[in-house]
Write a protein that holds these residues in place. Structure first.
Motif, PDB file in Angstrom:
ATOM      1  N   PHE A 184       0.804  -1.037   0.005  1.00  0.00           N
ATOM      2  CA  PHE A 184       0.035   0.040   0.114  1.00  0.00           C
ATOM      3  C   PHE A 184       0.703   1.306   0.092  1.00  0.00           C
ATOM      4  N   SER A 185       0.036   2.406  -0.218  1.00  0.00           N
ATOM      5  CA  SER A 185       1.079   3.742  -0.096  1.00  0.00           C
ATOM      6  C   SER A 185       0.207   4.650   0.637  1.00  0.00           C
ATOM      7  N   VAL A 186       0.830   5.402   1.151  1.00  0.00           N
ATOM      8  CA  VAL A 186       0.140   6.668   1.807  1.00  0.00           C
ATOM      9  C   VAL A 186       0.503   7.925   1.235  1.00  0.00           C
ATOM     10  N   VAL A 237      -4.827   6.331   2.135  1.00  0.00           N
ATOM     11  CA  VAL A 237      -4.110   5.056   2.016  1.00  0.00           C
ATOM     12  C   VAL A 237      -4.464   4.447   0.289  1.00  0.00           C
ATOM     13  N   ARG A 238      -3.665   3.993  -0.461  1.00  0.00           N
ATOM     14  CA  ARG A 238      -3.858   3.562  -1.702  1.00  0.00           C
ATOM     15  C   ARG A 238      -3.293   2.085  -1.854  1.00  0.00           C
ATOM     16  N   VAL A 240      -3.845  -0.206   8.492  1.00  0.00           N
ATOM     17  CA  VAL A 240      -4.124  -0.622   7.215  1.00  0.00           C
ATOM     18  C   VAL A 240      -4.590  -1.883   6.958  1.00  0.00           C
ATOM     19  N   SER A 241      -6.008  -2.172   6.896  1.00  0.00           N
ATOM     20  CA  SER A 241      -6.338  -3.404   6.742  1.00  0.00           C
ATOM     21  C   SER A 241      -6.222  -4.504   5.340  1.00  0.00           C
ATOM     22  N   SER A 245      -6.127   2.695  -6.085  1.00  0.00           N
ATOM     23  CA  SER A 245      -7.637   2.718  -5.515  1.00  0.00           C
ATOM     24  C   SER A 245      -7.443   3.156  -3.993  1.00  0.00           C
ATOM     25  N   PRO A 246      -7.919   4.012  -3.712  1.00  0.00           N
ATOM     26  CA  PRO A 246      -8.327   4.539  -2.259  1.00  0.00           C
ATOM     27  C   PRO A 246      -8.791   3.539  -1.404  1.00  0.00           C
TER      28      PRO A 246
END
Length: 184
Positions: free
Chosen positions: A33-35, A156-157, A64-65, A162-163
């Motif tokens: 993921f990215s923030v 978070v993406r 982040v799940s 996609s968010p």
């Protein structure tokens, strides 16, 4: 001295106790993921469901799940540990929050506490962590969780861009017969 991931990691007794709360201080090696606005998110731990805990530059703790939900859950690392110890079912409180209703979250917390398996083990782990870290209790852990998630504006993406969605879920205590009975 405020509690930090480094201070906690150096306390093997506290680290062992935290396993009872499904908290591992070993982050994933590969980012999934990215923030937005954070070049290299600092993952500080994970849970058994594949979720990640991230310490942001602001010192907020982001969850982040693996199911596409994310949000700030605590304003500091110490508040995060206090939350996990007070409410090991914090993620379920959010699941049964009726879209972010604080009254429903408090109701869920009471029902979840009443249905804890191995309550003596959890209470022993709570006492063990608090003693090992000289950690105080939060006055209102459910209120603090609500405030953190409600104020969360971190995006978070997923790797495809996609968010992720909010941690508040639409279910209520009445959606689950076991919790409904425990809340009655």
């Amino acid at each position: 001295m405020p509690l930090s991931p480094e201070v906690l990691s150096s306390n093997s007794e506290a680290v062992a106790w935290l396993r009872a709360f499904d908290l591992s201080l070993e982050p994933d090696d590969e980012p999934w993921f990215s923030v937005d606005g954070v070049e290299k998110p600092r993952q500080i731990g994970s849970d058994g469901a594949g979720g990640a805990f991230v310490l942001l530059p602001s010192q907020n703790v982001l969850y982040v799940s693996s199911g596409g939900r994310a949000g700030i859950i605590a304003g500091t690392f110490e508040a995060f540990v206090q939350l996990v110890v007070a409410c090991p079912y914090w993620l379920d409180i959010l699941k049964f929050s009726a879209g972010g209703d604080l009254v429903e979250m408090r109701r869920a917390a009471m029902a979840l506490e009443a249905t804890l398996d191995d309550e003596d083990d959890i209470n022993g782990a709570r006492d063990g962590v608090r003693a090992a870290l000289d950690l105080s209790e939060l006055d209102d852990p459910v209120g603090a969780l609500y405030d953190a998630v409600a104020a969360s504006d971190t995006i978070v993406r997923a790797t495809d861009g996609s968010p992720f969605t909010t941690l508040f879920n639409r279910f209520s205590v009445d959606s689950n017969p076991m919790l409904r009975d425990a809340a009655a």
